[in-house]
Design a protein around this motif. Structure first.
Motif, PDB file in Angstrom:
ATOM      1  N   GLN A 298     -17.317   8.249  -2.937  1.00 21.93           N
ATOM      2  CA  GLN A 298     -15.960   7.771  -3.243  1.00 21.93           C
ATOM      3  C   GLN A 298     -15.841   7.490  -4.748  1.00 21.93           C
ATOM      4  O   GLN A 298     -14.836   7.817  -5.379  1.00 21.93           O
ATOM      5  CB  GLN A 298     -15.677   6.493  -2.450  1.00 21.93           C
ATOM      6  CG  GLN A 298     -14.241   6.019  -2.557  1.00 21.93           C
ATOM      7  CD  GLN A 298     -14.044   4.666  -1.883  1.00 21.93           C
ATOM      8  OE1 GLN A 298     -14.907   3.796  -1.938  1.00 21.93           O
ATOM      9  NE2 GLN A 298     -12.907   4.498  -1.233  1.00 21.93           N
ATOM     10  N   GLY A 299     -16.884   6.881  -5.302  1.00 24.91           N
ATOM     11  CA  GLY A 299     -16.887   6.594  -6.731  1.00 24.91           C
ATOM     12  C   GLY A 299     -16.870   7.868  -7.566  1.00 24.91           C
ATOM     13  O   GLY A 299     -16.169   7.941  -8.571  1.00 24.91           O
TER      14      GLY A 299
ATOM     15  N   ASP B 238     -23.481   3.782   4.134  1.00 27.92           N
ATOM     16  CA  ASP B 238     -22.468   3.082   3.346  1.00 27.92           C
ATOM     17  C   ASP B 238     -22.675   3.367   1.856  1.00 27.92           C
ATOM     18  O   ASP B 238     -21.708   3.600   1.125  1.00 27.92           O
ATOM     19  CB  ASP B 238     -22.553   1.578   3.613  1.00 27.92           C
ATOM     20  CG  ASP B 238     -21.531   0.797   2.817  1.00 27.92           C
ATOM     21  OD1 ASP B 238     -20.329   0.946   3.105  1.00 27.92           O
ATOM     22  OD2 ASP B 238     -21.932   0.072   1.886  1.00 27.92           O
TER      23      ASP B 238
ATOM     24  N   LYS C 207     -18.547  -7.438   5.020  1.00 25.82           N
ATOM     25  CA  LYS C 207     -19.198  -6.117   5.083  1.00 25.82           C
ATOM     26  C   LYS C 207     -20.681  -6.258   5.436  1.00 25.82           C
ATOM     27  O   LYS C 207     -21.178  -5.568   6.345  1.00 25.82           O
ATOM     28  CB  LYS C 207     -19.029  -5.428   3.729  1.00 25.82           C
ATOM     29  CG  LYS C 207     -19.583  -4.031   3.647  1.00 25.82           C
ATOM     30  CD  LYS C 207     -19.248  -3.456   2.281  1.00 25.82           C
ATOM     31  CE  LYS C 207     -20.145  -2.307   1.939  1.00 25.82           C
ATOM     32  NZ  LYS C 207     -19.883  -1.801   0.586  1.00 25.82           N
TER      33      LYS C 207
ATOM     34  N   THR D   7      -7.341  -1.862  -0.411  1.00 25.75           N
ATOM     35  CA  THR D   7      -8.378  -0.954  -0.930  1.00 25.75           C
ATOM     36  C   THR D   7      -9.644  -0.919  -0.085  1.00 25.75           C
ATOM     37  O   THR D   7     -10.484  -0.046  -0.292  1.00 25.75           O
ATOM     38  CB  THR D   7      -8.803  -1.398  -2.345  1.00 25.75           C
ATOM     39  OG1 THR D   7      -9.406  -2.703  -2.238  1.00 25.75           O
ATOM     40  CG2 THR D   7      -7.623  -1.474  -3.289  1.00 25.75           C
TER      41      THR D   7
ATOM     42  N   SER E  81      -9.804   7.267   0.118  1.00 24.67           N
ATOM     43  CA  SER E  81      -9.822   5.805   0.219  1.00 24.67           C
ATOM     44  C   SER E  81     -10.619   5.331   1.432  1.00 24.67           C
ATOM     45  O   SER E  81     -10.806   4.131   1.613  1.00 24.67           O
ATOM     46  CB  SER E  81      -8.400   5.252   0.297  1.00 24.67           C
ATOM     47  OG  SER E  81      -7.809   5.600   1.535  1.00 24.67           O
TER      48      SER E  81
ATOM     49  N   LEU F  34      -4.333   2.550  -6.279  1.00 18.39           N
ATOM     50  CA  LEU F  34      -5.370   1.829  -5.524  1.00 18.39           C
ATOM     51  C   LEU F  34      -6.715   2.542  -5.559  1.00 18.39           C
ATOM     52  O   LEU F  34      -7.690   2.045  -5.002  1.00 18.39           O
ATOM     53  CB  LEU F  34      -4.914   1.637  -4.071  1.00 18.39           C
ATOM     54  CG  LEU F  34      -3.645   0.803  -3.916  1.00 18.39           C
ATOM     55  CD1 LEU F  34      -3.209   0.767  -2.464  1.00 18.39           C
ATOM     56  CD2 LEU F  34      -3.846  -0.612  -4.439  1.00 18.39           C
ATOM     57  N   ALA F  35      -6.755   3.721  -6.167  1.00 14.47           N
ATOM     58  CA  ALA F  35      -8.032   4.451  -6.235  1.00 14.47           C
ATOM     59  C   ALA F  35      -8.543   4.522  -7.654  1.00 14.47           C
ATOM     60  O   ALA F  35      -9.589   5.120  -7.899  1.00 14.47           O
ATOM     61  CB  ALA F  35      -7.860   5.858  -5.668  1.00 14.47           C
TER      62      ALA F  35
ATOM     63  N   LEU G 233     -22.616  -4.060   8.240  1.00 11.84           N
ATOM     64  CA  LEU G 233     -23.969  -3.574   7.998  1.00 11.84           C
ATOM     65  C   LEU G 233     -25.024  -4.372   8.756  1.00 11.84           C
ATOM     66  O   LEU G 233     -26.213  -4.110   8.634  1.00 11.84           O
ATOM     67  CB  LEU G 233     -24.272  -3.601   6.495  1.00 11.84           C
ATOM     68  CG  LEU G 233     -23.300  -2.816   5.608  1.00 11.84           C
ATOM     69  CD1 LEU G 233     -23.730  -2.872   4.159  1.00 11.84           C
ATOM     70  CD2 LEU G 233     -23.214  -1.361   6.056  1.00 11.84           C
TER      71      LEU G 233
ATOM     72  N   PRO H 234     -12.064   1.482  -5.048  1.00 10.71           N
ATOM     73  CA  PRO H 234     -12.976   2.615  -4.908  1.00 10.71           C
ATOM     74  C   PRO H 234     -14.397   2.257  -5.354  1.00 10.71           C
ATOM     75  O   PRO H 234     -14.560   1.685  -6.428  1.00 10.71           O
ATOM     76  CB  PRO H 234     -12.369   3.662  -5.851  1.00 10.71           C
ATOM     77  CG  PRO H 234     -11.622   2.857  -6.871  1.00 10.71           C
ATOM     78  CD  PRO H 234     -11.134   1.643  -6.170  1.00 10.71           C
ATOM     79  N   ALA H 235     -15.336   2.605  -4.523  1.00  7.29           N
ATOM     80  CA  ALA H 235     -16.769   2.389  -4.801  1.00  7.29           C
ATOM     81  C   ALA H 235     -17.054   0.956  -5.222  1.00  7.29           C
ATOM     82  O   ALA H 235     -17.751   0.718  -6.201  1.00  7.29           O
ATOM     83  CB  ALA H 235     -17.249   3.374  -5.859  1.00  7.29           C
ATOM     84  N   GLY H 236     -16.476   0.001  -4.503  1.00  8.17           N
ATOM     85  CA  GLY H 236     -16.781  -1.406  -4.755  1.00  8.17           C
ATOM     86  C   GLY H 236     -16.033  -2.019  -5.917  1.00  8.17           C
ATOM     87  O   GLY H 236     -16.296  -3.174  -6.272  1.00  8.17           O
TER      88      GLY H 236
ATOM     89  N   THR I 241     -19.725   5.179  -0.248  1.00 10.34           N
ATOM     90  CA  THR I 241     -19.053   4.540  -1.385  1.00 10.34           C
ATOM     91  C   THR I 241     -19.444   5.227  -2.696  1.00 10.34           C
ATOM     92  O   THR I 241     -18.648   5.289  -3.629  1.00 10.34           O
ATOM     93  CB  THR I 241     -19.398   3.041  -1.463  1.00 10.34           C
ATOM     94  OG1 THR I 241     -20.812   2.893  -1.427  1.00 10.34           O
ATOM     95  CG2 THR I 241     -18.794   2.269  -0.329  1.00 10.34           C
TER      96      THR I 241
ATOM     97  N   LYS J 252       0.841  -1.204   0.000  1.00 15.04           N
ATOM     98  CA  LYS J 252       0.000   0.000   0.000  1.00 15.04           C
ATOM     99  C   LYS J 252       0.872   1.248   0.000  1.00 15.04           C
ATOM    100  O   LYS J 252       0.574   2.230  -0.678  1.00 15.04           O
ATOM    101  CB  LYS J 252      -0.923  -0.015   1.222  1.00 15.04           C
ATOM    102  CG  LYS J 252      -1.997   1.049   1.168  1.00 15.04           C
ATOM    103  CD  LYS J 252      -2.992   0.901   2.284  1.00 15.04           C
ATOM    104  CE  LYS J 252      -4.127   1.905   2.119  1.00 15.04           C
ATOM    105  NZ  LYS J 252      -5.148   1.764   3.123  1.00 15.04           N
TER     106      LYS J 252
END
Lengths: 317, 434
Positions: free
Chosen positions: B412-413, B405, A280, A263, B205, A177-178, A285, A267-269, B409, A153
């Motif tokens: 973030q996207g 969440d 998760k 990560t 991140s 990583l993003a 959750l 990013p965003a899944g 996210t 990282k």
């Protein structure tokens, strides 16, 4: 001939009670069906079998039942049938996680086996420094995946050494990583870097069983390097190939540590896998029922691919 | 033959006895809680109780720990403290509550929108209802975060304002004032980017930081005009996807990204990017809770941080977020003695001088509102706090952690160039309806 007579260490006749009687040429007739020396009874293993059944299978089956509930981890729950599985198939993010899992698993399988086999072939016999190099290549295997991931990282960081190296060549820095397209490859690189040494060792063990004389004979007959590998080495190391590919496929399908450390699924899944989604959904959750459905799906996928992989690498001779 | 048979019986006896003995030993080891309190610590007697709270650093300087130490010293009551990492705190408490080994007093987040939220646990019957004294501390408009059917299940401890932690010295060096509106902010972003600095440092991140940023922006775009927007969403009258306010909120994020408001490589930045940016002056501001700004300022001598509201849309008025983000609850299955000791502790916490001490330790604002002890960190927002121009953190009211969440996210996207505003808002609606 010797092989059919049994080795000096062969205690089979003694155990089976067929040892010739002292002073007589005829083998003694067994006086009873029980062998003279016994190593145990099947029911001695009952406690262990029960423990395995209870801890592994009953507990897992009990957990799997929650896949058909809407339990949130606390309080009561309702049976929802196959709703959780329908939701998985309807959710593009979870389908993306499945695709990422398969990409990482097969990428990992191919990368570790190709590079591991090449390393094993290179370090098998001739190189004088092979023992030192084997240690160096194997060393990452003994490190914690989390520790390795955190080091990588740092390497992948925007202000990290990798971008510094790129800057020397005039290339623009990247957010490794993003970036949705680069992040998954970065995870794959870290996974393969750490585990290739293990595959190398498995292949080295297989290569040790290949008789050098046959290879020399083939070489004297004019067989090229590739033909010697294809028709002598590869068939001889088929068991190693089966072991290495099975282990790597399973390890790839259940990848978790590296994704979480590098990560976190972002990013965003973009780097979420089924295993990280299980964590998760279940623990972050509080969707325990849904998480159990994901876990059950992951288990089934691993089972199917393992069986297919075993069939593909089976020794048909 | 008899000897042979007796040897066989002995063998069977050994085989049965070993696992049986092991099971008994394990049972003996695991059965210690039966005679103790519902609390984990075993100090559930009338003169003591156990107390769990989040402790990110794991050190002894944690405000909850310091307060517990002070209470133990003043009263002689024995408190067994349990400081746990924030990321696993909610799960630990749920597991312990269901296993009957939870502490007698626990720190929670109000509402139901976090993994460590108190209301789902209260609904499941694991939390003791509190009395009038605790209910009187709940700020007006925040009742739904603490109550079920008129019963209060958590006692708030302080108000934590959320806005931008603003480095005044770095801003002066960069020749930038606190922007009055969005246009001024975007102009400032361009100026600073040209100097190799950034208006904001963000942890791209880390989804929670992205979520906090979106919520801080939503204060002026959504909640200033419609304070009951969450209630309307719960009733199904509005949706994220159709909300102009939420669309404007996410559009602001996109505009800020395009205007260079964030530090270079922001999409891959972690929380270290925030601390480095603020302490080194390469970034002027960051989205962190007010308590974290106070902690950061205390840890960095010479660093002058103040909480500023995020600039409103052009023509809008300042508005911000502030709410009691932490609260204390009592385990419903704690022993009577421990419960009584816990109630006394909560009553002690509610006393003005002790509440003020905790506010000082934690870096928040008194639960009764800003007073003469207001930290200089909150000076720029004192007027907003006094006039009530603030709304609670939206996610506290949201029905499940998945909503926050999805927002986190999704933002973030957007920062990483994935997805669009409409798809992010739709995914938040889907998470709400789960």
């Amino acid at each position: 001939m010797t092989a059919t007579m049994g080795t000096p260490q062969d205690t089979g006749p003694l155990v089976r009670g067929t040892v010739p009687a002292a002073g007589g040429g005829q083998p003694a007739r067994p006086r009873r069906s029980r062998p003279l020396i016994t190593y145990g009874r099947w029911w001695w293993a009952l406690p262990a079998i029960l423990a395995v059944l209870l801890i592994h299978y009953v507990a897992t089956a009990g957990g799997a039942l929650y896949a058909f509930t809407n339990w949130t981890g606390i309080g009561d729950f309702d049976w929802v049938g196959l709703d959780n599985f329908r939701r998985i198939l309807d959710d593009p993010a979870l389908i993306g996680s499945l695709e990422n899992t398969l990409f990482l698993a097969f990428g990992f399988l191919i990368a570790t086996n190709v590079v591991g086999l090449l390393l094993a072939l290179a370090l098998n016999r001739t190189l004088r420094t092979r023992y030192l190099l084997r240690v160096l290549f194997f060393m990452p295997v003994v490190l914690s995946p989390l520790a390795v991931s955190y080091i990588w990282k740092f390497i992948f960081d925007f202000n990290g050494p990798l971008n510094d190296v790129l800057a020397w060549f005039g290339a623009a820095p990247k957010t490794w990583l993003a970036d949705p397209t680069l992040a998954l490859w970065a995870v794959l690189v870290v996974m393969a870097w750490q585990t290739t040494g293990m595959v190398m060792v498995i292949y080295l063990a297989g290569l040790a069983t290949v008789p050098a004389e046959i290879e020399e004979a083939a070489a004297l007959d004019g067989a090229s390097t590739w033909r010697r590998f294809r028709y002598i080495t590869l068939p001889s190391i088929r068991p190693s190939l089966a072991i290495a590919s099975t282990l790597m496929l399973i390890q790839g399908l259940r990848v978790f540590d590296q994704v979480m450390a590098l990560t976190g699924g972002g990013p965003a899944g973009a780097t979420e896998t089924l295993a990280t989604q299980v964590y998760k959904e279940t623990f972050a959750l509080s969707n325990f029922g849904f998480g159990a459905a994901l876990a059950l799906l992951l288990t089934l996928i691993m089972l199917v691919f393992s069986v297919l992989q075993q069939a593909a690498t089976r020794d048909r001779s | 033959m008899t000897q042979h048979r007796s040897r066989g019986i002995r063998r069977i006896g050994v085989l049965v006895a070993v696992p049986a003995l092991s099971a008994l030993t394990l049972a003996a080891c695991g059965g210690g809680d039966d005679g103790g309190s519902g609390g984990s610590g075993g100090s559930g007697a009338a003169d003591g109780f156990s107390f769990a709270f989040e402790n990110a650093s794991g050190g002894q300087e944690n405000p909850w720990q310091l307060l517990a130490d002070q209470y133990a010293e003043e009263t002689g009551v024995e408190i067994e403290t349990q400081g746990l990492p924030p990321d696993s705190y909610g799960l630990s408490m749920r597991t312990q509550l269901q296993g009957g080994s939870a502490p007698d007093v626990m720190m929670f987040s109000p509402g139901a929108g976090n993994s460590n939220a108190v209301l789902p646990l209260a609904e499941a019957g694991y939390i003791e209802a509190l009395g009038e004294e605790s209910a009187s501390l709940v700020p007006a408009g925040n009742e739904s975060l603490f109550e079920i059917d008129g019963e209060v299940y958590a006692q708030p401890t302080s108000i934590i304002p959320v806005g931008m932690a603003w480095n005044s010295a770095a801003a002066s060096d960069g020749g930038v004032d606190v922007p009055a509106d969005e246009s001024a902010m975007l102009d400032a972003c361009g100026t600073l980017a040209g100097e190799g600095k950034s208006f904001l440092a963000v942890a791209g991140s880390a989804p929670p930081n992205m979520g906090l940023m979106a919520m801080a922006i939503s204060a002026t775009r959504v909640y200033a005009e419609t304070p009951d927007w969450n209630e309307q969403r719960a009733a199904g009258d509005v949706s994220f996807a159709d909300s102009e306010g939420w669309q404007a909120t996410l559009q602001t994020v996109v505009d800020m990204n395009e205007a260079g408001c964030f530090q270079q490589g922001a999409a891959g930045g972690g929380f270290d990017a925030i601390t480095q940016g603020l302490t080194q002056g390469t970034s002027l501001a960051a989205f962190v809770p007010g308590a974290a700004a106070t902690e950061l300022a205390n840890a960095s001598p010479g660093l002058n941080l103040q909480v500023q509201p995020f600039p409103p849309a052009d023509g809008g008025d300042p508005f911000m977020l502030a709410s009691p983000n932490y609260a204390l609850s009592i385990n419903a299955s704690a022993e009577d003695g421990a419960k009584e000791a816990a109630r006394e502790f909560l009553a002690w916490m509610a006393e003005p001088e002790n509440a003020a001490r905790f506010v000082e330790l934690q870096g928040g604002v008194a639960i009764t509102g800003p007073d003469e002890n207001l930290s200089p960190v909150y000076e720029p927002v004192a007027d907003l706090l006094e006039s009530g121009d603030y709304a609670p953190l939206p996610n506290l009211t949201w029905p499940n952690p998945g909503v926050y969440d999805a927002l986190s996210t999704g933002v973030q996207g957007l920062l990483a160039g994935q997805g669009d505003i409409a798809s992010v808002l739709e995914s938040i609606d889907q998470a709400w309806d789960q």
